[in-house]
Design an enzyme around this catalytic site. Structure first.
Site, PDB file in Angstrom:
ATOM      1  N   HIS A 191       0.834  -1.199   0.000  1.00  8.68           N
ATOM      2  CA  HIS A 191       0.000   0.000   0.000  1.00  8.68           C
ATOM      3  C   HIS A 191       0.863   1.240   0.000  1.00  8.68           C
ATOM      4  CE1 HIS A 191      -1.771  -3.367   2.223  1.00  8.68           C
ATOM      5  NE2 HIS A 191      -2.760  -3.182   1.370  1.00  8.68           N
TER       6      HIS A 191
HETATM    7  S1  FES Z   1       1.942  -0.545   3.102  1.00 10.90           S
HETATM    8 FE1  FES Z   1       0.333  -1.860   3.636  1.00 10.90          FE
HETATM    9  S2  FES Z   1       1.403  -3.597   4.264  1.00 10.90           S
HETATM   10 FE2  FES Z   1       3.007  -2.267   3.807  1.00 10.90          FE
END
Ligand code: FES
Ligand code: HEM
Lengths: 423, 190
Positions: free
Chosen positions: B155
C-alpha cells in the site's frame, strides 16, 4: 408449523407420517400453494440461484476435503494432486473455486434487487438484516477458503486481512496473535481456517433457514413494491415460480459452466499457483474480485484523522481504513432504519433511482480501484468513491426521506399488470 | 422431600411480604454459578487458539555478520518472521542521523534504533507495520522508496535508511527486535 387445520392426505403412507410430523402439509403450505405476487421479474430468481450455489459449494467442498491435506508442508501439493491425479478432481476444484465467484454474483444481484425495490423496508427489516448476516458469513467463509490452497495470494491475502485487527487500539496485537496461533501466519493458522471453513457454510444454512422463515411470514415484495390485496394479485408458488426459478437457475448454471470449463482461472490470480513463501511478498496483493470494493475503501484512508496543524491524532490512517471498511457493511445493516420514505419501489422514486444507479456505478469503480496498485490517480478516485458510498447512505437517503415527492401508486398489482397489457 | 417440607417451605416464602424470598436467592446463586461455569469453560475454547507451548518455546537465532559487506543486507528468519540485517554505508547513516525527529510520524532517533558503537548495523523485523507485507529494499536492485531505505509495495509505505516510517499508511517504524552482540561480528536475536 402446527398441524392445527391439517387436511388429510390420500396416500396412506404420507398420511401416517404427516399426522405425526406434518412435513408434507408444511411443504404444501410454504412451497405449493404459497401465495406469491404475480408480477415478479427475473431479478426475483437470484434467491433460488444463491440457494443452489450454496448447496453446490457444500457438496463440492465436502468431497474436496477428502483429498485435501491441512499442513503448510502439504496443502499446496495436495491441491495440485486434486487437480492432476484425483478422479474428476480438477472439475470439483474448479466448480468450487468458480462456484464461490458465482455465489457472490448471485448474492450481489440479490442485494441490488432488494435495494432497488425497497425490499428492506417495513415489515421486512429483519429479513434484510438476516440477509446481510449471510453476506458477512459468506465473506468470512470465502476468505478462509482462499487460504487453503496455500499459494502466494493465499498467504499474503491472509496476512493483510488478519493484520487489519492489529489496528484496534490496545488489544489489537493480542487479537492478531490469537487469530494466528503464533507470530505469523503458519501451520496453526491454516488448521483453524480449515476447521472454520468447514463449519461456516453450515452456519450459513442455518441463517438461510431463518431468512426464508422470515420471508414466509411477511411474504415477498414485488417490482411495484405494493402489498398484494387479494387472490387476484397472487399466484400459487408451484407450478408458476418453481418453473420460473428452475429456468433462471438453468440459465445461470450455463454461464457458470462456461467459466468453469472454458475459463476456469479467469477470475483467479496466477500468483496463487506459486507456493506460499513467507519471505517474499508479491509485488501486488489483490484479494478475490468480490472483495475489491471493500479493499478499495480500506486503502482509501491514507490520512490520519486528528486536530489539524497539531500532532494530535484520534484515528490513525490504519485504524481509519479498517473502520471505514467495516462501516461500509454496517451501512447495509442499518439501511432499513435510514430509509424512511413511504414508497418502496424505485419505479416510483425517480430521485432515489438516480442515486442508486450512481451508487452501483460507484461500487464498480471502487472495485476497479481495489484491483490497482494504491498509487497515482487511483488513490483520490478511491477516496472520492468512498465518500459517495457513505454519502449515499448517510446524506442522500435521509435527505430524500423528507424531500422526494410521494408519487401516486397503482391501486393493485392486478390492475397494474392488466393496464400494462392493454397499453 | 416429604410433602410436609414443601408446605413448610411455601409457608416461609409467604412470610416475606416484600417478594424477596429464599427461593429468589437460590435462583440468582444458581444462575451466577451457571454463568461462571459457562465462562470458565468458554475461556479454554478461546485460549487454545493462542500460541501453543512449542510455538512459544522458540530458540533465539545467532547470526554471523562478518560476510556482510558494506552496503549489503541479508534476511534471516526468526520466529517465522523475516529479520533484515543491513550493513549501512556512511551515507545511509548520515542521512538517518540528519533527520529532524520532530517531523517523524513515530519519533525515534537513529541512535534509539542501533547499538552504540555499532551504528553501521541496522537489525529490524522486516514486516511492514501497516498490514504485514515484507518491504522491498534488501537487494541492491530493489526499489528503496523515496528515503533511501525500504518501500512496501502493498500500500506504498516508504521507510528511511533507519527503517523509520516517512510516507504512506504504516503507523510505526519497522520494529527492532531484542538482540545483543555476542562478539563484534556475531549477534544473537531474541
Ligand atoms: S503498506 Fe500496507 S502492508 Fe506495507
Ligand atoms: C459458503 C460456501 C463456501 C464458499 C463460499 C467457499 C469458498 C472457497 C474458496 C474461495 C476456496 C478457494 C478455491 C481456490 O482458489 O482453490 C475454497 C477452497 C476449499 N474449500 Fe470451500 N467454500 C465453501 C464451502 C465449503 C465446504 C462446506 C467445504 C467442506 C469442507 C469446503 C472445503 C474446501 C476445501 C477442502 C478447499 C481447498 C481446495 C481448493 O483450494 O480448491 N468449502 N473454498
Amino acid at each position: 408449523m402446527s398441524s392445527g387445520n391439517r387436511e388429510k392426505l390420500n396416500n396412506p403412507m404420507m398420511e401416517w407420517v404427516d399426522s405425526r410430523l406434518p412435513i408434507f402439509s408444511l411443504l404444501q403450505k410454504e412451497y405449493g400453494v404459497f401465495p406469491t405476487p404475480k408480477n415478479f421479474n427475473y431479478l426475483w430468481n437470484f434467491g433460488a440461484i444463491a440457494m443452489v450455489m450454496l448447496v453446490m459449494m457444500i457438496v463440492t467442498g465436502i468431497v474436496l476435503a477428502m483429498s485435501y491435506a491441512t499442513t503448510t508442508a502439504e496443502a499446496f501439493n495436495s491441491v495440485e494432486r486434486i487437480m492432476r491425479d484425483v478422479n474428476h478432481g480438477w472439475m470439483l476444484r474448479y466448480i468450487h473455486a468458480n462456484g464461490s465467484s458465482f455465489f457472490f454474483i448471485a448474492v450481489y444481484i440479490h442485494i441490488f434487487r432488494g435495494m432497488y425495490y425497497g425490499s428492506y423496508k417495513q415489515p421486512r427489516e429483519l429479513l434484510w438484516i438476516l440477509g446481510v448476516l449471510i453476506f458477512l458469513l459468506m465473506m468470512a467463509t470465502a476468505f478462509m477458503g482462499y487460504v487453503l490452497p496455500w499459494g502466494q495470494m493465499s498467504f499474503w491475502g491472509a496476512t493483510v486481512i488478519t493484520n487489519l485487527f492489529s489496528a484496534i487500539p490496545l488489544v489489537g496485537d493480542s487479537i492478531v496473535t490469537l487469530l494466528w496461533g503464533g507470530f505469523s501466519i503458519d501451520n496453526p493458522t491454516l488448521n483453524r481456517f480449515f476447521s472454520l471453513h468447514y463449519l461456516f457454510p453450515f452456519l450459513i444454512v442455518a441463517v438461510v433457514f431463518l431468512h426464508v422463515w422470515a420471508l414466509h411470514v411477511t411474504g415477498s415484495n414485488n417490482p411495484l413494491g405494493i402489498e398484494p390485496k387479494g387472490k387476484q394479485d397472487t399466484l400459487p408458488f408451484h407450478p408458476y415460480y418453481t418453473m420460473k426459478d428452475s429456468f433462471g437457475v438453468v440459465v445461470f448454471l450455463v454461464i457458470f459452466a462456461g467459466f468453469t470449463f472454458f475459463a476456469p482461472n479467469y477470475l483467479g490470480h496466477p500468483d496463487n499457483y506459486i507456493p506460499a513463501d513467507p519471505l517474499v511478498t508479491p509485488t501486488h496483493i489483490v484479494p478475490e474480485w468480490y472483495f475489491l470494493p471493500f479493499y478499495a475503501i480500506l486503502r482509501a484512508i491514507t490520512f490520519d484523522i486528528g486536530i489539524p496543524l497539531t500532532s494530535i491524532v484520534f484515528i490513525p490512517a490504519k485504524l481509519g481504513g479498517v473502520l471505514m471498511m467495516f462501516g461500509s457493511i454496517a451501512m447495509l445493516f442499518i439501511l432499513p432504519f435510514l430509509d424512511k420514505h413511504p414508497v418502496r419501489s424505485a419505479c416510483f422514486r425517480p430521485w432515489y433511482k438516480m442515486a442508486l444507479i450512481i451508487f452501483v456505478v460507484d461500487v464498480f469503480i471502487l472495485g476497479i480501484c481495489g484491483g490497482k496498485p494504491a498509487e497515482g490517480l487511483w488513490v483520490p478516485l478511491a477516496q472520492f468513491c468512498t465518500a459517495y458510498y457513505f454519502a449515499f447512505f448517510l446524506v442522500i437517503i435521509p435527505f430524500l426521506n423528507k424531500k422526494e415527492p410521494v408519487l401516486a401508486l397503482p391501486n393493485s398489482i392486478n390492475e397494474a399488470v392488466l393496464n400494462k397489457k392493454v397499453a | 422431600m416429604s410433602a410436609d417440607t414443601t408446605v413448610d417451605n411455601s409457608a416461609t416464602d409467604d412470610n416475606h411480604g416484600d417478594g424477596e424470598t429464599r427461593r429468589d436467592f437460590l435462583y440468582l446463586t444458581a444462575a451466577a454459578f451457571g454463568a461462571v461455569g459457562a465462562a470458565s469453560f468458554a475461556w479454554p475454547l478461546v485460549d487454545q487458539m493462542n500460541p501453543a507451548a512449542d510455538t512459544l518455546a522458540l530458540s533465539s537465532t545467532e547470526v554471523d555478520l562478518s560476510p556482510i559487506e558494506e552496503g549489503q543486507a541479508i534476511t534471516v528468519v526468526w520466529r517465522g518472521k523475516p529479520v533484515f540485517i543491513r550493513h549501512r554505508t556512511a551515507k545511509e547513516i548520515e542521512e538517518a542521523q540528519a533527520v529532524d525527529v520532530a517531523d517523524l510520524r513515530d519519533p525515534e532517533t537513529d541512535g534509539d534504533r542501533v547499538h552504540e558503537g555499532q551504528e553501521k548495523w541496522l537489525v529490524m523485523v522486516g514486516i511492514c507495520t501497516h498490514l504485514g507485507c515484507v518491504p522491498l529494499g534488501q537487494k541492491n536492485t530493489d526499489v528503496k522508496g523515496e528515503y533511501d531505505g525500504w518501500f512496501c509495495p502493498c500500500h506504498g509505505s516508504h521507510y528511511d535508511s533507519s527503517g523509520r516510517i516517512r510516507k504512506g499508511p504504516a503507523p510505526k517504524n519497522l520494529g527492532v527486535p531484542e538482540y545483543s552482540f555476542v562478539t563484534d561480528t556475531t549477534i544473537k536475536i531474541g
